[in-house]
Design a protein around this motif. Structure first.
Motif, mmCIF file in Angstrom:
data_model
loop_
_atom_site.group_PDB
_atom_site.id
_atom_site.type_symbol
_atom_site.label_atom_id
_atom_site.label_comp_id
_atom_site.label_asym_id
_atom_site.label_seq_id
_atom_site.Cartn_x
_atom_site.Cartn_y
_atom_site.Cartn_z
ATOM 1 N N GLY A 1 0.830 -1.210 0.000
ATOM 2 C CA GLY A 1 0.000 0.000 0.000
ATOM 3 C C GLY A 1 0.858 1.252 0.000
ATOM 4 O O GLY A 1 2.090 1.178 0.027
ATOM 5 N N ASP A 2 0.191 2.392 -0.040
ATOM 6 C CA ASP A 2 0.918 3.671 -0.022
ATOM 7 C C ASP A 2 1.529 3.854 1.368
ATOM 8 O O ASP A 2 0.898 4.397 2.275
ATOM 9 C CB ASP A 2 -0.034 4.842 -0.316
ATOM 10 N N GLY A 3 2.761 3.410 1.522
ATOM 11 C CA GLY A 3 3.418 3.483 2.826
ATOM 12 C C GLY A 3 4.054 4.831 3.085
ATOM 13 O O GLY A 3 4.463 5.130 4.211
ATOM 14 N N ARG A 4 4.171 5.621 2.030
ATOM 15 C CA ARG A 4 4.767 6.958 2.197
ATOM 16 C C ARG A 4 4.226 7.925 1.156
ATOM 17 O O ARG A 4 4.898 8.874 0.758
ATOM 18 C CB ARG A 4 6.286 6.884 2.100
ATOM 19 N N MET B 1 7.388 -1.324 8.340
ATOM 20 C CA MET B 1 8.537 -0.888 9.145
ATOM 21 C C MET B 1 9.116 0.447 8.671
ATOM 22 O O MET B 1 10.062 0.949 9.267
ATOM 23 C CB MET B 1 9.651 -1.952 9.103
ATOM 24 N N GLY B 2 8.573 1.002 7.607
ATOM 25 C CA GLY B 2 9.192 2.190 6.994
ATOM 26 C C GLY B 2 8.887 3.478 7.748
ATOM 27 O O GLY B 2 7.949 3.545 8.553
ATOM 28 N N ASP B 3 9.659 4.488 7.449
ATOM 29 C CA ASP B 3 9.513 5.771 8.149
ATOM 30 C C ASP B 3 8.610 6.752 7.400
ATOM 31 O O ASP B 3 8.411 7.878 7.844
ATOM 32 C CB ASP B 3 10.895 6.400 8.384
ATOM 33 N N TYR C 1 17.147 8.354 7.913
ATOM 34 C CA TYR C 1 18.204 7.386 8.202
ATOM 35 C C TYR C 1 18.144 6.230 7.204
ATOM 36 O O TYR C 1 17.199 5.455 7.186
ATOM 37 C CB TYR C 1 18.083 6.901 9.655
ATOM 38 N N ARG C 2 19.125 6.156 6.359
ATOM 39 C CA ARG C 2 19.277 5.018 5.450
ATOM 40 C C ARG C 2 20.638 4.405 5.777
ATOM 41 O O ARG C 2 20.961 4.328 6.962
ATOM 42 C CB ARG C 2 19.179 5.499 3.984
ATOM 43 N N GLU C 3 21.463 4.018 4.779
ATOM 44 C CA GLU C 3 22.800 3.524 5.095
ATOM 45 C C GLU C 3 23.608 4.616 5.792
ATOM 46 O O GLU C 3 24.453 4.353 6.626
ATOM 47 C CB GLU C 3 23.541 3.036 3.845
HETATM 48 P P1 AMP Z 1 8.869 0.245 -3.453
HETATM 49 O O1 AMP Z 1 9.890 -0.840 -3.434
HETATM 50 O O2 AMP Z 1 9.433 1.620 -3.319
HETATM 51 O O3 AMP Z 1 7.926 0.130 -4.598
HETATM 52 O O4 AMP Z 1 7.999 0.058 -2.117
HETATM 53 C C1 AMP Z 1 7.360 -1.138 -1.750
HETATM 54 C C2 AMP Z 1 6.436 -0.879 -0.601
HETATM 55 O O5 AMP Z 1 7.159 -0.378 0.528
HETATM 56 C C3 AMP Z 1 5.345 0.133 -0.856
HETATM 57 O O6 AMP Z 1 4.220 -0.272 -0.138
HETATM 58 C C4 AMP Z 1 5.928 1.404 -0.289
HETATM 59 O O7 AMP Z 1 4.946 2.331 0.080
HETATM 60 C C5 AMP Z 1 6.653 0.881 0.927
HETATM 61 N N1 AMP Z 1 7.771 1.742 1.333
HETATM 62 C C6 AMP Z 1 8.956 1.906 0.714
HETATM 63 N N2 AMP Z 1 9.745 2.751 1.395
HETATM 64 C C7 AMP Z 1 9.048 3.147 2.481
HETATM 65 C C8 AMP Z 1 9.305 4.028 3.582
HETATM 66 N N3 AMP Z 1 10.460 4.659 3.710
HETATM 67 N N4 AMP Z 1 8.326 4.176 4.487
HETATM 68 C C9 AMP Z 1 7.163 3.530 4.388
HETATM 69 N N5 AMP Z 1 6.852 2.703 3.404
HETATM 70 C C10 AMP Z 1 7.778 2.501 2.452
#
Ligand code: AMP
Ligand code: MG
Length: 492
Positions: free
Chosen positions: A91-94, A123-125, A164-166
């Motif tokens: 889903g739309d995580g960000r 787990m994403g920010d 915060y990434r690498e």
């Molecule tokens: P992507 O690989 O960028 O297409 O992302 C795959 C999934 O992870 C999607 O649901 C994104 O919304 C979620 N996602 C990627 N990065 C983040 C982040 N930093 N925070 C929250 N969700 C994320």
């Protein structure tokens, strides 16, 4: 033209779907946001004048601080297969969908990316770093310039907020613009719930594929008939899209089913790459250790992804055999589009028997000598008259390149056309400029210093990539040595 955001006519048709499709919530704004760049070309698609980009409301809305007046802000749910494995709910995580604007040539949805956590963040920010945001901002415009279907980008807002990434980086928000952000994974999410699946299907067909219902008999159409025509249309658009990617030397990098647009657009620019040195199995994504998404794998992966979409449609009680026969159209549509593109790139009048052979040997020549994809194609137009500059791209074995060129010249003689006509055809199909990694990197480094000049320069060149601009030779050259050490990964 509208001079202020608040005067836009905004709706949100996606919000008309049942509540299970999304969560309404506000973005989390960036601290002390700055508008690093805004794109007047995309603004014009929305009916916004360049003046609207200067309006303080513009920064408020596209930094996530204020809602788009009249919109309904939401994050959408979807699922997907990641690297071939069912990942369940994503889903739309960000990302936050702000609403939809009726532009002069149709509706466009506006979506913030990097705008904070949502119920789908896992787990994403919820954030996106400047580096990946610059890459996404540029990529949509580069693809549009090449004539390849894509989402677009309206604005790039930056801040000093740490992410915060690498390493510690800084946050940015890109505003993406697309008729829709619905993905294959949106359908997969509802494969076990026919009512939801039907609601999504009807929404997508009514808005974007009305001809599928019309051809099936309009309101009285049998659902199976509509679904099969819809799948056929998506198969067609996806096959043509991937043909365009192949012939531009473009690698998407993460062709998960949640990154596949139901409209056949290039979407979700992450670790993508335009090839410098050609390698048939080039992997642009450093995280893709198995090469699942290598350049030569993209067509079959697209086909595999379409099977996942079709499997989701089984949930509507559609006969598997009937779905399968639609999926089987992929290869022929792909090949026709692929050969059509290459016919133009090679400057041929028709695709004849034997041309597949000539093409295979061309790819082999490029691959064995790691010749530059873009420069080799561009140099081919004048190669019959000017062998030396062409052969300069094949330093490892000029004899092999010379021998291939002889065959190519013979093939051109068969068409018997004037050179001028052929060269014009080829120069309209073989770009001078592509968004090479090192060019994006230069723009990222400048952007990190608050300088958007390089972004502006790249957009100017990439908007019209087939025309050489005097003074910009460095942007049309082979990459510097350091470019081969650049690594792009899923980290974003
Ligand atoms: P992507 O690989 O960028 O297409 O992302 C795959 C999934 O992870 C999607 O649901 C994104 O919304 C979620 N996602 C990627 N990065 C983040 C982040 N930093 N925070 C929250 N969700 C994320
Ligand atoms: Mg994605």
């Amino acid at each position: 033209m509208i001079d202020a955001i608040r005067d836009l006519k905004v709706a949100n048709s996606f919000a008309g779907l049942p509540p299970a499709f999304y969560t309404r919530l506000a973005p989390q704004p960036l601290n002390q946001p700055r508008l690093l760049h805004a794109n007047p070309e995309v603004a014009a698609l929305l009916g916004l004048s360049p003046q609207a980009l200067q309006d303080p409301d513009f920064l408020d809305v596209f930094s996530g601080a204020a809602a788009l007046p009249g919109g309904e802000t939401l994050a959408a749910v979807y699922s997907g297969h990641q690297f071939g494995v069912w990942a369940g709910q994503l889903g739309d995580g960000r990302a936050h969908l702000l609403g939809e604007v009726a532009g002069p040539a149709g509706p466009w949805e506006l979506q913030l990316k990097g705008s904070g956590r949502t119920p789908y963040s896992r787990m994403g920010d919820g954030r996106a770093v400047l580096r990946s945001s610059v890459r996404e901002y540029l990529a949509g415009e580069a693809m549009a310039g090449l004539g390849i279907p894509t989402t677009r980008a309206l604005a790039l807002v930056v801040s000093d907020d740490p992410v915060y990434r690498e390493t510690v980086e800084t946050a940015a928000i890109v505003t993406r613009v697309s008729p829709s952000f619905v993905r294959f994974g949106s359908f997969e999410h509802w494969s076990g719930s026919p009512e939801h699946l039907r609601a999504l299907l009807n929404y997508v067909v009514d808005r974007f594929y009305p001809e599928c219902r019309d051809a099936a008999g309009g309101e009285a159409a049998a659902e199976q008939d509509v679904v099969l025509r819809f799948l056929r249309a998506v198969v067609g658009r996806t096959a043509r899209l991937v043909a365009d990617w192949q012939t531009a030397g473009f690698c998407h990098g993460v062709m998960n089913t949640d990154n596949m647009s139901i409209l056949g657009l290039t979407i979700d620019y992450g670790p993508y790459g335009f090839m410098d040195a050609f390698q048939v199995n080039h992997i642009c994504n450093h995280s893709d250790t198995q090469g699942r998404y290598a350049w030569n794998a993209q067509p079959s992966v697209a086909n595999w992804n379409l099977y996942r979409l079709a499997s989701a449609l089984l949930g509507l009680g559609i006969a598997a055999d009937a779905l399968k026969s639609e999926l089987e159209q992929f290869e022929s549509v792909f090949l026709q589009a692929y050969r059509g593109n290459l016919r133009n790139k090679l400057g041929l009048m028709r695709w004849e028997d034997g041309d597949d052979n000539l093409l295979d040997d061309w790819w082999r020549l490029l691959h064995t000598q790691r010749a530059d994809f873009t420069l080799s194609f561009r140099a081919l137009a004048t190669a019959p008259q000017q062998r030396t500059p062409f052969l300069a791209h094949f330093t490892a074995d000029q004899e092999a390149a010379n021998a291939w060129l002889d065959r190519y010249i013979e093939r051109l003689a068969q068409d018997g056309r004037a050179d001028g006509e052929r060269i014009a055809q080829m120069n309209g199909a073989n770009p001078v400029y592509v968004l090479r990694n090192h060019l994006a990197e230069g723009a990222i480094r400048a952007a990190a210093q608050g300088d958007a000049g390089e972004i502006g320069t790249l957009l100017r060149l990439l908007r019209d990539p087939y025309t050489a601009q005097p003074g910009f030779e460095a942007y049309a050259s082979a990459p510097p040595d350091w470019a081969s050490r650049l690594e792009v990964s899923c980290s974003s």
